[in-house]
Enzyme design. Structure first.
Site, PDB file in Angstrom:
ATOM      1  N   SER A  55     -76.782  24.843 -77.025  1.00 54.97           N
ATOM      2  CA  SER A  55     -77.558  24.107 -78.026  1.00 54.97           C
ATOM      3  C   SER A  55     -76.808  22.908 -78.576  1.00 54.97           C
ATOM      4  O   SER A  55     -75.666  23.024 -79.016  1.00 54.97           O
ATOM      5  CB  SER A  55     -77.912  25.065 -79.171  1.00 54.97           C
ATOM      6  OG  SER A  55     -78.284  24.376 -80.330  1.00 54.97           O
ATOM      7  N   GLY A  56     -77.490  21.763 -78.599  1.00 56.75           N
ATOM      8  CA  GLY A  56     -76.886  20.583 -79.195  1.00 56.75           C
ATOM      9  C   GLY A  56     -76.638  20.766 -80.679  1.00 56.75           C
ATOM     10  O   GLY A  56     -75.603  20.349 -81.207  1.00 56.75           O
ATOM     11  N   LEU A  57     -77.585  21.405 -81.370  1.00 56.16           N
ATOM     12  CA  LEU A  57     -77.426  21.646 -82.801  1.00 56.16           C
ATOM     13  C   LEU A  57     -76.235  22.544 -83.075  1.00 56.16           C
ATOM     14  O   LEU A  57     -75.386  22.239 -83.931  1.00 56.16           O
ATOM     15  CB  LEU A  57     -78.700  22.283 -83.365  1.00 56.16           C
ATOM     16  CG  LEU A  57     -78.596  22.844 -84.785  1.00 56.16           C
ATOM     17  CD1 LEU A  57     -78.248  21.754 -85.780  1.00 56.16           C
ATOM     18  CD2 LEU A  57     -79.881  23.565 -85.182  1.00 56.16           C
ATOM     19  N   ASP A  67     -76.050  16.764 -85.839  1.00 60.72           N
ATOM     20  CA  ASP A  67     -76.731  16.824 -84.544  1.00 60.72           C
ATOM     21  C   ASP A  67     -77.410  15.487 -84.256  1.00 60.72           C
ATOM     22  O   ASP A  67     -78.625  15.381 -84.173  1.00 60.72           O
ATOM     23  CB  ASP A  67     -77.755  17.961 -84.563  1.00 60.72           C
ATOM     24  CG  ASP A  67     -78.420  18.164 -83.207  1.00 60.72           C
ATOM     25  OD1 ASP A  67     -77.831  17.762 -82.186  1.00 60.72           O
ATOM     26  OD2 ASP A  67     -79.541  18.719 -83.179  1.00 60.72           O
ATOM     27  N   ASP A  94     -78.700  21.729 -73.655  1.00 59.70           N
ATOM     28  CA  ASP A  94     -79.468  20.828 -74.495  1.00 59.70           C
ATOM     29  C   ASP A  94     -78.760  19.481 -74.454  1.00 59.70           C
ATOM     30  O   ASP A  94     -77.826  19.229 -75.212  1.00 59.70           O
ATOM     31  CB  ASP A  94     -79.510  21.400 -75.918  1.00 59.70           C
ATOM     32  CG  ASP A  94     -80.228  20.500 -76.898  1.00 59.70           C
ATOM     33  OD1 ASP A  94     -80.829  19.496 -76.473  1.00 59.70           O
ATOM     34  OD2 ASP A  94     -80.186  20.800 -78.109  1.00 59.70           O
ATOM     35  N   ASP A  96     -79.772  16.533 -75.214  1.00 52.73           N
ATOM     36  CA  ASP A  96     -80.315  15.523 -76.125  1.00 52.73           C
ATOM     37  C   ASP A  96     -81.143  14.494 -75.347  1.00 52.73           C
ATOM     38  O   ASP A  96     -81.981  14.872 -74.553  1.00 52.73           O
ATOM     39  CB  ASP A  96     -79.182  14.861 -76.923  1.00 52.73           C
ATOM     40  CG  ASP A  96     -78.461  15.849 -77.826  1.00 52.73           C
ATOM     41  OD1 ASP A  96     -79.063  16.885 -78.159  1.00 52.73           O
ATOM     42  OD2 ASP A  96     -77.302  15.591 -78.195  1.00 52.73           O
ATOM     43  N   GLU A 123     -84.647  15.138 -73.842  1.00 49.15           N
ATOM     44  CA  GLU A 123     -85.804  14.900 -74.696  1.00 49.15           C
ATOM     45  C   GLU A 123     -86.136  13.411 -74.759  1.00 49.15           C
ATOM     46  O   GLU A 123     -85.270  12.556 -74.595  1.00 49.15           O
ATOM     47  CB  GLU A 123     -85.561  15.447 -76.093  1.00 49.15           C
ATOM     48  CG  GLU A 123     -84.415  14.816 -76.850  1.00 49.15           C
ATOM     49  CD  GLU A 123     -84.148  15.498 -78.181  1.00 49.15           C
ATOM     50  OE1 GLU A 123     -84.525  14.925 -79.215  1.00 49.15           O
ATOM     51  OE2 GLU A 123     -83.562  16.604 -78.184  1.00 49.15           O
ATOM     52  N   LYS A 129     -80.066  10.587 -80.847  1.00 55.21           N
ATOM     53  CA  LYS A 129     -81.125  11.533 -81.168  1.00 55.21           C
ATOM     54  C   LYS A 129     -81.072  11.934 -82.633  1.00 55.21           C
ATOM     55  O   LYS A 129     -80.060  11.773 -83.322  1.00 55.21           O
ATOM     56  CB  LYS A 129     -81.056  12.776 -80.253  1.00 55.21           C
ATOM     57  CG  LYS A 129     -79.831  13.669 -80.434  1.00 55.21           C
ATOM     58  CD  LYS A 129     -79.939  14.716 -81.517  1.00 55.21           C
ATOM     59  CE  LYS A 129     -81.100  15.646 -81.410  1.00 55.21           C
ATOM     60  NZ  LYS A 129     -80.817  16.762 -80.475  1.00 55.21           N
ATOM     61  N   ASN A 131     -82.281  15.387 -84.915  1.00 54.12           N
ATOM     62  CA  ASN A 131     -82.776  16.750 -84.769  1.00 54.12           C
ATOM     63  C   ASN A 131     -84.237  16.836 -85.166  1.00 54.12           C
ATOM     64  O   ASN A 131     -84.668  16.241 -86.165  1.00 54.12           O
ATOM     65  CB  ASN A 131     -81.933  17.702 -85.626  1.00 54.12           C
ATOM     66  CG  ASN A 131     -82.291  19.151 -85.382  1.00 54.12           C
ATOM     67  OD1 ASN A 131     -83.271  19.664 -85.920  1.00 54.12           O
ATOM     68  ND2 ASN A 131     -81.498  19.829 -84.574  1.00 54.12           N
ATOM     69  N   SER A 132     -84.996  17.603 -84.411  1.00 58.36           N
ATOM     70  CA  SER A 132     -86.447  17.679 -84.587  1.00 58.36           C
ATOM     71  C   SER A 132     -86.858  18.171 -85.965  1.00 58.36           C
ATOM     72  O   SER A 132     -87.961  17.865 -86.431  1.00 58.36           O
ATOM     73  CB  SER A 132     -87.048  18.606 -83.526  1.00 58.36           C
ATOM     74  OG  SER A 132     -86.721  18.165 -82.234  1.00 58.36           O
ATOM     75  N   ARG A 167     -88.194  17.494 -72.000  1.00 58.94           N
ATOM     76  CA  ARG A 167     -88.693  17.959 -73.295  1.00 58.94           C
ATOM     77  C   ARG A 167     -89.444  16.824 -73.991  1.00 58.94           C
ATOM     78  O   ARG A 167     -88.868  15.773 -74.267  1.00 58.94           O
ATOM     79  CB  ARG A 167     -87.505  18.415 -74.139  1.00 58.94           C
ATOM     80  CG  ARG A 167     -87.760  18.602 -75.620  1.00 58.94           C
ATOM     81  CD  ARG A 167     -86.504  19.174 -76.248  1.00 58.94           C
ATOM     82  NE  ARG A 167     -86.466  19.055 -77.681  1.00 58.94           N
ATOM     83  CZ  ARG A 167     -85.510  19.575 -78.459  1.00 58.94           C
ATOM     84  NH1 ARG A 167     -84.513  20.245 -77.879  1.00 58.94           N
ATOM     85  NH2 ARG A 167     -85.522  19.427 -79.753  1.00 58.94           N
ATOM     86  N   HIS A 198     -92.454  21.055 -77.501  1.00 63.46           N
ATOM     87  CA  HIS A 198     -91.834  21.402 -78.778  1.00 63.46           C
ATOM     88  C   HIS A 198     -92.807  21.147 -79.931  1.00 63.46           C
ATOM     89  O   HIS A 198     -93.579  20.187 -79.907  1.00 63.46           O
ATOM     90  CB  HIS A 198     -90.571  20.571 -78.967  1.00 63.46           C
ATOM     91  CG  HIS A 198     -89.573  21.180 -79.888  1.00 63.46           C
ATOM     92  ND1 HIS A 198     -89.565  22.511 -80.231  1.00 63.46           N
ATOM     93  CD2 HIS A 198     -88.511  20.630 -80.550  1.00 63.46           C
ATOM     94  CE1 HIS A 198     -88.554  22.752 -81.037  1.00 63.46           C
ATOM     95  NE2 HIS A 198     -87.906  21.630 -81.261  1.00 63.46           N
TER      96      HIS A 198
END
Length: 313
Positions: A55-57, A67, A94, A96, A123, A129, A131-132, A167, A198
């Site tokens: 995970s990038g986060l 992130d 991930d 990004d 993504e 990036k 974070n979503s 993504r 997502h």
């Protein structure tokens, strides 16, 4: 490296990338658990999961940074190398936005596949990036730009079965269902092996509608961070391929770390905590300390035999 996994008879089985590809295209629902370092990767494997989400986060959080691409991608590769060596499980990264333009993304995928990583998920947002789930403006990149990035990544992978997952953040940014479908179809046409759709809605409804409009041309991957109350049977019935538990081990560690630190600080002693934490021997097991001791014994025995060989031989 992406060497074949060796079975107990010494015969090569499937590579990590082949194992991940089989999961993505499996007829049953599959699950991937996040890890953010080698120790956690080993725990994920011990638990019984079949694959790891790097995970990038959580990789960022474990290093104390945000992130938003604050970790250079070279440092990410170093971390992935340790994770890949610590576990026999395939790793889906991930990645990004690919850490830059099509050229950088392709270089990263080339190096990941050479390292033995099973796949990368990119993504379609602008670089750097965001974070979503961070409040504020979320911007999609140009669709042609992202398709070019996917084409470049597929051309750059150095193992045949390396998986590139595209993504789309169209639902995250509020671009709408039609745009999400348009992008997903374009990304598959550009070579993506699977699509990660997502959403940050509190229910599965938005994703479910996407699935109902999807024609099944590629497997669908989801990350149910916000709609976590949805039973997995619903995902299976909807036709989802793979579920990623994307950040839960890192999030679970935070309150435990804080609680233990507070107790030690307050008591000025660890006496009352030793039964609540892992023994040092368990840490040694996860590090494979026994493997080092076995290797030391074996190599020294071999060296002794060599030294004992007569000089005229």
């Amino acid at each position: 490296m992406n060497r074949p996994i060796i079975n107990s008879f010494g015969h090569p089985q499937k590579t990590k990338s082949q194992l991940l590809r089989e999961m993505l295209f499996s007829e049953k629902l599959e699950f991937i658990m996040e890890a953010h370092n080698g120790l956690v990767a080993k725990i994920v494997e011990d638990t019984g999961f079949k694959a790891i989400w790097a995970s990038g986060l959580t990789m960022s959080a474990s290093m104390g940074v945000r992130d938003c691409n604050e970790i250079p991608w070279g440092d990410v590769l170093t971390l992935l190398g340790y994770m890949n060596e610590a576990s026999s499980l395939p790793i889906l990264v991930d990645a990004d936005t690919g850490y830059g333009d099509f050229n950088i993304a392709a270089r990263v995928v080339s190096k990941m596949s050479r390292l033995g990583i099973a796949g990368a998920c990119l993504e379609d947002k602008t670089y750097p990036k965001r974070n979503s789930f961070v409040e504020g403006d979320q911007q999609l990149c140009d669709i042609n730009e992202f398709c070019a990035k996917l084409v470049a990544c597929k051309a750059a992978q150095e193992t045949e079965d390396f998986c590139v997952v595209a993504r789309t953040e169209a639902l995250i940014t509020g671009a709408g269902m039609d745009e999400a479908l348009r992008r997903a179809k374009a990304y598959h046409a550009a070579g993506a092996d699977a699509i990660l759709i997502h959403s940050k809605k509190a229910t599965f409804d938005e994703i479910n509608r996407f699935v109902s409009l999807w024609d099944g041309r590629a497997p669908l991957v989801i990350v149910p961070t916000t709609y976590h109350d949805t039973p997995s049977e619903v995902f299976q019935s909807a036709g989802i391929s793979t579920v990623i538990w994307a950040n839960h081990l890192l999030r679970a560690s935070v309150p435990h770390y804080r609680d233990i630190a507070k107790q030690i600080f307050s008591a000025k002693s660890v006496a009352a905590l030793e039964t609540k934490i892992a023994p040092v021997k368990e840490v040694f097991r996860l590090q494979n300390q026994a493997g080092l001791e076995d290797a030391e014994r074996d190599y020294f025995e071999q060296a002794s035999r060599i030294v004992g060989v007569p000089e005229n031989v």
